[in-house]
Design a protein around this motif. Structure first.
Motif, PDB file in Angstrom:
ATOM      1  N   ASP A  20      -7.570   5.315  -3.283  1.00  0.00           N
ATOM      2  CA  ASP A  20      -6.667   5.085  -2.662  1.00  0.00           C
ATOM      3  C   ASP A  20      -7.779   4.344  -0.912  1.00  0.00           C
ATOM      4  OD1 ASP A  20      -3.783   4.750  -3.076  1.00  0.00           O
ATOM      5  OD2 ASP A  20      -3.847   7.004  -2.853  1.00  0.00           O
ATOM      6  N   ILE A  37      -2.280   4.682   3.626  1.00  0.00           N
ATOM      7  CA  ILE A  37      -2.498   4.355   5.187  1.00  0.00           C
ATOM      8  C   ILE A  37      -2.313   6.180   6.299  1.00  0.00           C
ATOM      9  CG2 ILE A  37      -1.588   3.576   7.238  1.00  0.00           C
ATOM     10  CD1 ILE A  37      -2.144   1.520   4.773  1.00  0.00           C
ATOM     11  N   LEU A  56       1.902   5.030   0.982  1.00  0.00           N
ATOM     12  CA  LEU A  56       1.976   5.412   2.404  1.00  0.00           C
ATOM     13  C   LEU A  56       0.715   6.420   2.866  1.00  0.00           C
ATOM     14  CD1 LEU A  56       3.334   5.616   5.399  1.00  0.00           C
ATOM     15  CD2 LEU A  56       4.925   7.974   4.275  1.00  0.00           C
ATOM     16  N   ALA A 108       8.461   0.724   9.562  1.00  0.00           N
ATOM     17  CA  ALA A 108       7.123   1.715   9.884  1.00  0.00           C
ATOM     18  C   ALA A 108       7.431   1.002  11.569  1.00  0.00           C
ATOM     19  CB  ALA A 108       6.005   1.728   8.674  1.00  0.00           C
ATOM     20  N   SER A 156       1.834  -3.671   5.967  1.00  0.00           N
ATOM     21  CA  SER A 156       1.042  -3.482   4.623  1.00  0.00           C
ATOM     22  C   SER A 156       1.728  -2.119   4.082  1.00  0.00           C
ATOM     23  CB  SER A 156      -0.403  -3.209   4.673  1.00  0.00           C
ATOM     24  OG  SER A 156      -0.687  -1.242   5.102  1.00  0.00           O
ATOM     25  N   ILE A 157       2.627  -1.461   4.047  1.00  0.00           N
ATOM     26  CA  ILE A 157       2.634  -0.611   3.692  1.00  0.00           C
ATOM     27  C   ILE A 157       3.862  -0.670   2.524  1.00  0.00           C
ATOM     28  CG2 ILE A 157       3.901   1.847   3.609  1.00  0.00           C
ATOM     29  CD1 ILE A 157       2.853   2.298   6.235  1.00  0.00           C
ATOM     30  N   LYS A 158       3.981  -0.470   1.595  1.00  0.00           N
ATOM     31  CA  LYS A 158       4.992  -0.770   0.184  1.00  0.00           C
ATOM     32  C   LYS A 158       6.499  -0.351   0.305  1.00  0.00           C
ATOM     33  CE  LYS A 158       6.158   0.250  -4.519  1.00  0.00           C
ATOM     34  NZ  LYS A 158       5.280   0.657  -5.994  1.00  0.00           N
ATOM     35  N   GLU A 161       0.873  -1.011   0.309  1.00  0.00           N
ATOM     36  CA  GLU A 161       0.069  -0.489  -0.060  1.00  0.00           C
ATOM     37  C   GLU A 161       0.993   1.428  -0.024  1.00  0.00           C
ATOM     38  OE1 GLU A 161      -2.764  -0.575  -0.511  1.00  0.00           O
ATOM     39  OE2 GLU A 161      -4.121  -1.980   0.377  1.00  0.00           O
TER      40      GLU A 161
END
Lengths: 327, 327
Positions: free
Chosen positions: A244, A207, A204, B226, B254-256, A202
């Motif tokens: 998103d 989020i 940033l 993170a 979950s962050i890329k 995902e």
């Protein structure tokens, strides 16, 4: 309306093949297109891949994704057949595509899909509504064509099935879907690597947007309705895009006792796009139809104009009505 | 150290059987215990179910869960055998249980588990480290015992496998795990109902806690680390418990681009419990060991004392070091 035998024979006879899918493609659209494309290449066919919107970034890890072109003009020549996967409506492939289909350049058009349709719009059709995903149909099609399934093909088809079954959580998770998945893992697909690539990539900004939106969490009707709001200024503050917001509705839906979950996304000063999810008691498709929207029983959407409070009141009153008749 | 044949024969000969599992039970512990218990009952055995902590609320939907007792005293008499599932260490069943095991009341003790262990601590052992979940072992054990698998048994075993494979996303998702899952769906297990019961039953206070915690999202080291913080006052403000932080680490993970995700949970004024997750490049188990913690390569934990800023600095410096050696 399926023409199993003719589809197989037309593909066998084709030398130059174009593969495409619907715009704004998901994991099943890309995974089944790439899996089929790589499989046909191993039969010696010249394969071209086209998607109007290209490959979304979380699917770029899929083998062959660099081959997908987003401009039809950049693909020269004529094709013996054109395979349209995961898409029953050729109008959804992209502007102009439908008109060009009749021009002769695209050869025999073939739709391969697991969605139901009453008006298939290609020359030939391979429609299997019992399949969990188009990727599952492609698996059997490649087997029929005696293609030896490589790790790359297996990875694409596993990603397709994983995506369309919500990681084997939706009601389309049949014994056959699980057995095909087992075969694909045996052929080299890695569930951990594929899941990580799809679900842990995902941006940033998404989020950060979620952090703002989740503050708006509101429960109503004794905890049976829960909602989030995504206001325009949240997009501005985080640099996030409308895309998103995908998956945000899973947050209110995850709450115990919630029957209907909603996300209100601001499209204009007084224009709201609403995503609706039901845990089964309420048919949100017919609910959305009241407001000119639609969808499936458990996942639907509609767009309403007005102030947010007013939009909520109108929707909630319909949901309350629907909940009245349920235990 | 497995005694396949003896385990089967001992169970066959037993009339009165106690089943138990580890404290703070998860889906595999409860699902495999209930599946095995219901299966043995159909063979005419008298089955008693015990878990020190009872059944967590999100697993109460499982057939037979109302039969689980949380006090051993409330179960009278002696047993021919005691089956300890999903737990290699009888010390984790609950205080006093281990001491009582030798008393004769519990008959032959049998451990059934998919975890590796060097020092099994029961009379007999059925250990299958290749199994995705204890539920998968129970499936084959019941087949061996010629038990006809009902929908209720299938539902419990599917829940067990679903839980321990993270919905078929972890690296223990083998072809066999998927094939057993397919059989269980054929026998009546509903992936959609089971997933919904397990994953969409969060207490509202947990989502309110997440809303506060997600505001603390911080990325460091060019987006490769993170973290979230759960401070004590967030628990106070939402009425949430420490257990409600479960799964929070999936948000930073979950962050890329993130390689290591952390959640800092305040246990005391200057005491922090840290959950660590890795996407593969960093071994977080050995990282946690630096601070007296431990776990697996991709999921580990440790507890540090000090101010939050200081705790972060100490951990991040070790993570940076580990990341240095990776592309």
């Amino acid at each position: 309306v399926s023409d199993f035998k003719e589809v197989g024979e037309t593909i066998k006879k084709s030398k130059r093949v174009l593969l495409t899918s619907h715009e704004n493609p998901d994991g099943d659209a890309i995974g089944s297109m790439l899996g089929l494309g790589l499989g046909l290449e191993s039969l010696g066919k010249e394969v071209f891949l086209y998607n109007k919107d290209g490959v979304p970034s979380h699917l770029e890890f899929l083998p062959g994704s660099d081959r997908v072109r987003s401009a039809l003009d950049s693909i020269p020549g004529v094709f013996d057949s054109t395979l349209i996967v995961d898409c029953t409506d050729v109008g959804r492939v992209g502007e102009g595509f439908q008109d060009e289909l009749g021009s002769g350049r695209f050869g025999t058009s073939i739709i391969i899909d697991h969605h139901q349709t009453r008006k298939p719009s290609a020359d030939l059709h391979l429609l299997v509504p019992d399949a969990s995903a188009t990727g599952e149909i492609v698996y059997f099609l490649l087997r029929c064509l005696s293609v030896e399934l490589t790790k790359d093909v297996a990875t694409n088809l596993f990603a397709a099935i994983l995506s369309d079954t919500g990681s084997f959580q939706y009601s389309n998770t049949t014994p056959q879907a699980l057995r095909v998945a087992a075969e694909l893992v045996e052929l080299g697909a890695s569930p951990a690597e594929i899941s990580q690539a799809i679900y842990e990539n995902e941006p940033l900004r998404k989020i950060r947007l979620l952090a703002l939106s989740i503050e708006t969490l509101e429960v109503a009707e004794d905890g049976r309705i829960a909602s989030l709001v995504v206001a325009k200024d949240m997009l501005d503050r985080t640099g996030a895009s409308r895309a998103d917001t995908e998956g945000f509705v899973n947050i209110p839906r995850s709450i115990k006792g919630v029957e209907v979950a909603l996300v209100f996304r601001q499209e204009g000063d007084a224009l709201w796009k609403v995503s609706l999810r039901s845990k089964g008691k309420v048919n949100v498709a017919s609910l959305a139809e009241n407001f000119g929207g639609g969808g499936h029983e458990r996942a639907a959407g509609c767009t309403l104009s007005g102030e947010l409070g007013d939009v909520k009141r109108r929707l909630y009153s319909k949901i309350k009505e629907a909940l009245c008749w349920k235990a």
